[in-house]
Design an enzyme around this catalytic site. Structure first.
Site, PDB file in Angstrom:
ATOM      1  N   ARG A   1      23.643  29.378 -35.361  1.00  0.00           N
ATOM      2  CA  ARG A   1      22.570  28.983 -34.433  1.00  0.00           C
ATOM      3  C   ARG A   1      22.798  27.579 -33.885  1.00  0.00           C
ATOM      4  O   ARG A   1      21.849  26.879 -33.525  1.00  0.00           O
ATOM      5  CB  ARG A   1      21.221  29.061 -35.157  1.00  0.00           C
ATOM      6  CG  ARG A   1      20.893  30.488 -35.548  1.00  0.00           C
ATOM      7  CD  ARG A   1      20.165  30.534 -36.874  1.00  0.00           C
ATOM      8  NE  ARG A   1      18.740  30.321 -36.695  1.00  0.00           N
ATOM      9  CZ  ARG A   1      17.955  29.737 -37.608  1.00  0.00           C
ATOM     10  NH1 ARG A   1      18.464  29.310 -38.719  1.00  0.00           N
ATOM     11  NH2 ARG A   1      16.665  29.603 -37.381  1.00  0.00           N
TER      12      ARG A   1
ATOM     13  N   CYS B   1      25.051  33.232 -25.050  1.00  0.00           N
ATOM     14  CA  CYS B   1      23.966  33.487 -26.008  1.00  0.00           C
ATOM     15  C   CYS B   1      22.713  33.969 -25.294  1.00  0.00           C
ATOM     16  O   CYS B   1      22.358  35.144 -25.374  1.00  0.00           O
ATOM     17  CB  CYS B   1      23.692  32.221 -26.790  1.00  0.00           C
ATOM     18  SG  CYS B   1      25.212  31.522 -27.448  1.00  0.00           S
TER      19      CYS B   1
ATOM     20  N   LYS C   1      17.637  35.911 -35.138  1.00  0.00           N
ATOM     21  CA  LYS C   1      18.619  35.228 -34.290  1.00  0.00           C
ATOM     22  C   LYS C   1      18.444  35.652 -32.818  1.00  0.00           C
ATOM     23  O   LYS C   1      18.434  34.839 -31.903  1.00  0.00           O
ATOM     24  CB  LYS C   1      20.027  35.563 -34.792  1.00  0.00           C
ATOM     25  CG  LYS C   1      21.134  35.451 -33.781  1.00  0.00           C
ATOM     26  CD  LYS C   1      21.452  34.021 -33.468  1.00  0.00           C
ATOM     27  CE  LYS C   1      22.375  33.923 -32.285  1.00  0.00           C
ATOM     28  NZ  LYS C   1      23.015  32.670 -32.146  1.00  0.00           N
TER      29      LYS C   1
ATOM     30  N   LYS D   1      26.666  24.647 -18.923  1.00  0.00           N
ATOM     31  CA  LYS D   1      25.700  23.584 -19.212  1.00  0.00           C
ATOM     32  C   LYS D   1      26.428  22.260 -19.379  1.00  0.00           C
ATOM     33  O   LYS D   1      27.667  22.223 -19.384  1.00  0.00           O
ATOM     34  CB  LYS D   1      24.872  23.911 -20.434  1.00  0.00           C
ATOM     35  CG  LYS D   1      25.626  23.914 -21.741  1.00  0.00           C
ATOM     36  CD  LYS D   1      24.655  24.303 -22.823  1.00  0.00           C
ATOM     37  CE  LYS D   1      24.832  23.512 -24.064  1.00  0.00           C
ATOM     38  NZ  LYS D   1      23.785  23.765 -25.022  1.00  0.00           N
TER      39      LYS D   1
ATOM     40  N   ASP E   1      43.204  34.280 -36.714  1.00  0.00           N
ATOM     41  CA  ASP E   1      42.935  34.675 -35.333  1.00  0.00           C
ATOM     42  C   ASP E   1      44.075  35.558 -34.839  1.00  0.00           C
ATOM     43  O   ASP E   1      45.226  35.363 -35.242  1.00  0.00           O
ATOM     44  CB  ASP E   1      42.783  33.450 -34.423  1.00  0.00           C
ATOM     45  CG  ASP E   1      41.925  33.752 -33.207  1.00  0.00           C
ATOM     46  OD1 ASP E   1      40.779  33.261 -33.143  1.00  0.00           O
ATOM     47  OD2 ASP E   1      42.391  34.508 -32.314  1.00  0.00           O
TER      48      ASP E   1
ATOM     49  N   THR F   1      26.980  37.332 -33.574  1.00  0.00           N
ATOM     50  CA  THR F   1      25.670  37.850 -33.166  1.00  0.00           C
ATOM     51  C   THR F   1      25.775  39.362 -32.975  1.00  0.00           C
ATOM     52  O   THR F   1      26.665  39.847 -32.276  1.00  0.00           O
ATOM     53  CB  THR F   1      25.227  37.170 -31.851  1.00  0.00           C
ATOM     54  OG1 THR F   1      25.275  35.766 -32.055  1.00  0.00           O
ATOM     55  CG2 THR F   1      23.827  37.583 -31.464  1.00  0.00           C
TER      56      THR F   1
HETATM   57  N1  SAJ Z   1      18.725  26.449 -19.471  1.00  0.00           N
HETATM   58  C1  SAJ Z   1      17.783  26.416 -18.462  1.00  0.00           C
HETATM   59  N2  SAJ Z   1      16.584  25.826 -18.719  1.00  0.00           N
HETATM   60  C2  SAJ Z   1      16.278  25.256 -19.913  1.00  0.00           C
HETATM   61  C3  SAJ Z   1      17.244  25.282 -20.944  1.00  0.00           C
HETATM   62  C4  SAJ Z   1      18.455  25.899 -20.693  1.00  0.00           C
HETATM   63  O1  SAJ Z   1      18.002  26.923 -17.359  1.00  0.00           O
HETATM   64  O2  SAJ Z   1      15.170  24.732 -20.060  1.00  0.00           O
HETATM   65  C5  SAJ Z   1      20.018  27.106 -19.263  1.00  0.00           C
HETATM   66  C6  SAJ Z   1      21.221  26.193 -19.491  1.00  0.00           C
HETATM   67  O3  SAJ Z   1      21.526  25.471 -18.322  1.00  0.00           O
HETATM   68  C7  SAJ Z   1      22.300  27.193 -19.842  1.00  0.00           C
HETATM   69  C8  SAJ Z   1      21.535  28.282 -20.587  1.00  0.00           C
HETATM   70  O4  SAJ Z   1      20.165  28.090 -20.269  1.00  0.00           O
HETATM   71  O5  SAJ Z   1      22.878  27.772 -18.679  1.00  0.00           O
HETATM   72  C9  SAJ Z   1      21.706  28.271 -22.084  1.00  0.00           C
HETATM   73  O6  SAJ Z   1      21.722  26.946 -22.582  1.00  0.00           O
HETATM   74  P1  SAJ Z   1      21.015  26.474 -23.932  1.00  0.00           P
HETATM   75  O7  SAJ Z   1      21.306  25.054 -24.111  1.00  0.00           O
HETATM   76  O8  SAJ Z   1      19.584  26.882 -23.915  1.00  0.00           O
HETATM   77  O9  SAJ Z   1      21.646  27.375 -25.067  1.00  0.00           O
HETATM   78  P2  SAJ Z   1      23.126  27.742 -25.555  1.00  0.00           P
HETATM   79  O10 SAJ Z   1      23.428  29.106 -25.006  1.00  0.00           O
HETATM   80  O11 SAJ Z   1      24.111  26.689 -25.299  1.00  0.00           O
HETATM   81  O12 SAJ Z   1      22.863  27.816 -27.138  1.00  0.00           O
HETATM   82  C10 SAJ Z   1      21.835  28.668 -27.642  1.00  0.00           C
HETATM   83  C11 SAJ Z   1      21.023  27.879 -28.680  1.00  0.00           C
HETATM   84  N3  SAJ Z   1      19.831  28.638 -29.012  1.00  0.00           N
HETATM   85  C12 SAJ Z   1      18.588  28.090 -29.030  1.00  0.00           C
HETATM   86  O13 SAJ Z   1      18.390  26.951 -28.719  1.00  0.00           O
HETATM   87  C13 SAJ Z   1      17.471  28.990 -29.459  1.00  0.00           C
HETATM   88  C14 SAJ Z   1      21.876  27.610 -29.897  1.00  0.00           C
HETATM   89  O14 SAJ Z   1      21.095  27.004 -30.931  1.00  0.00           O
HETATM   90  C15 SAJ Z   1      22.493  28.916 -30.443  1.00  0.00           C
HETATM   91  O15 SAJ Z   1      23.328  28.685 -31.562  1.00  0.00           O
HETATM   92  C16 SAJ Z   1      23.332  29.528 -29.334  1.00  0.00           C
HETATM   93  O16 SAJ Z   1      22.454  29.809 -28.243  1.00  0.00           O
HETATM   94  C17 SAJ Z   1      23.964  30.803 -29.854  1.00  0.00           C
HETATM   95  O17 SAJ Z   1      25.148  30.761 -30.229  1.00  0.00           O
HETATM   96  O18 SAJ Z   1      23.263  31.811 -29.948  1.00  0.00           O
END
Ligand code: SAJ
Length: 418
Positions: free
Chosen positions: A151, A257, A203, A312, A31, A118
């Site tokens: 992912r 993401c 992805k 989150k 890093d 990504t």
């Molecule tokens: N959120 C909503 N409504 C929902 C689900 C989530 O408003 O029904 C919001 C959450 O509060 C948050 C945001 O979406 O602010 C993203 O949260 P998340 O839990 O959906 O996803 P990330 O960003 O923490 O992680 C995602 C994941 N992708 C998928 O589930 C398809 C994870 O598997 C990936 O590795 C990650 O993105 C990434 O690194 O791309």
């Protein structure tokens, strides 16, 4: 083949390095950030993720090799896990390019280079490959190059790194096969081989699918709030259908993401990405929509306690968190605001944080913006008059007047009764 060099020790690179080390690889984690390297050299970790500190201890205890370093080392495999920030709605590839360049002097015949960051479609072949070929070696023949997108879900990274299926996209078949062999040393899910472009695009589409689905839920929330119908109940009912899975509405979509990846597709085709762009717009509108509702329904002379700054639940990550925009907009609109989030380190944020008791003291409204488990039980707040607006539908126990995101339309009526 047992030496691996991981470039970028963030939320993905550090857990990935430790898992490889735990599985018998000799790992150098690189890093450019001095704090990161010094912290790791002192046996501590700089990210909050369940199990990571323990894993560093285990790796060290078992005398497996994990070395934190400022520079790459001669290795058999190089994995790039550096950030790709969004600048002016397109991917900033400068860290990926820089990390790739640092590998070039070390590159030898038979090496495997894997990009986990990504990236927009075609980046592996059009951007990374030409840099590596400056070594004089030929990609896909002398060395192997693949994109293997991470992912994993923050909060469950260590488990998902092992158990999730992995997509490995090579610049040719042999590159995919060689990279798949690396992951097969610890992944218990399926390792799916494909071409680099399909790995890049799949992805991005996974996160875009989720973003568009959440936008639909947020649009539903807006429509039903006007009509006096409960959006959450509608989603619950509709999701009883075996082929329907509407996601949850909320104060916005944060993190590095879902809020970013759709733009990596949009930048490649501005004409055919209407739906993806609109979904982004809807999700980005949620913080001001919420602040406007509060201004209209409770009046901006109210005192608001905000619970949750992280993007989150149960994570310490504030990247693109809608809570930050909401807090700033509430203050701008004239509300008196206090903020609490036990996961967030005050030194990392300008917004002043207070403890939970101080935050709710004298508050008219408690706005829950993050679904941390510790916000489920709010019985410790004795006031029966405090209005609790739970935008994440996570509060289970309370003495106050609880409104979830589906019942916000009832808020104005109830307030006039108090
Ligand atoms: N959120 C909503 N409504 C929902 C689900 C989530 O408003 O029904 C919001 C959450 O509060 C948050 C945001 O979406 O602010 C993203 O949260 P998340 O839990 O959906 O996803 P990330 O960003 O923490 O992680 C995602 C994941 N992708 C998928 O589930 C398809 C994870 O598997 C990936 O590795 C990650 O993105 C990434 O690194 O791309």
């Amino acid at each position: 083949m047992n030496r691996i060099c991981v470039l970028g020790l963030g939320y993905i690179g550090l857990p990935t390095s430790l898992i490889f080390a735990d599985n018998g690889w000799e790992v150098t984690g690189v890093d450019v950030n001095a704090n990161v390297i010094e912290t790791l050299r002192n046996g501590e970790v700089h990210i909050k993720e369940p199990g990571i500190s323990k894993m560093l201890e285990t790796v060290t205890f078992n005398k497996n090799t994990f070395t934190a370093s400022y520079e790459p080392m001669i290795s058999d495999v190089y994995i790039i896990t550096v950030p790709t920030p969004l600048i002016n709605n397109s991917a900033d590839l400068s860290y990926v390019k820089q990390a790739t360049k640092t590998i070039v002097p070390f590159l030898k015949k038979g090496n495997i280079v894997i990009i986990e960051s990504t990236i927009p479609p075609r980046t592996t072949r059009d951007v990374v490959l030409p840099i590596l070929e400056e070594s004089g070696l030929k990609g896909g023949i002398d060395f192997y190059l693949a994109h293997c997108p991470e992912r994993v879900l923050p909060g469950s990274i260590l488990q998902e790194l092992v158990e999730n299926n992995r997509i490995v996209g090579g610049i040719n078949d042999i590159s995919a096969k060689k990279a798949a062999e690396v992951y097969n040393t610890f992944v218990t899910g399926e390792v799916l081989e494909t071409v680099a472009e399909s790995a890049e695009m799949s992805k991005l589409m996974e996160n875009t699918y989720r973003d568009v689905n959440i936008a639909l839920a947020n649009e539903l929330q807006k429509i039903t709030n006007n009509l006096g119908i409960d959006a959450l109940e509608i989603i619950k009912l509709a999701n009883y259908h075996p082929r329907v899975n509407i996601h949850s509405p909320g104060p916005g979509v944060g993190g590095h993401c879902l809020a970013i990846d759709p733009y990596f597709i949009i930048e490649k085709d501005l004409v055919n990405t209407e739906l993806i762009s609109q979904a982004r717009g809807i999700n980005e509108s949620m913080p001001s929509y919420l602040v406007e509702l509060l201004s209209t329904d409770i009046g901006n002379d109210s005192k608001i306690a905000v619970f949750g700054l992280a993007y989150k639940g149960n994570v310490d990550d504030i990247r693109n968190s809608p809570s930050i925009e909401i807090v700033n907009e509430l203050i701008k609109a004239g509300f008196s605001v206090k903020v609490h989030d036990p996961y967030i380190d005050q030194t990392k944020i300008d917004i002043p944080l207070t403890n939970r008791e101080e935050t709710v003291k004298d508050a008219d409204v408690l706005l829950v913006l993050t679904d941390h488990d510790c916000f489920q039980d709010l019985k410790w707040i004795k006031s029966k008059n405090i209005v609790i607006i739970d935008t994440k539908n996570c509060v289970k126990e309370t003495n106050g007047l609880l409104y979830d995101f589906g019942s916000l339309h009832k808020l104005r009526r109830s307030l006039t009764k108090i």
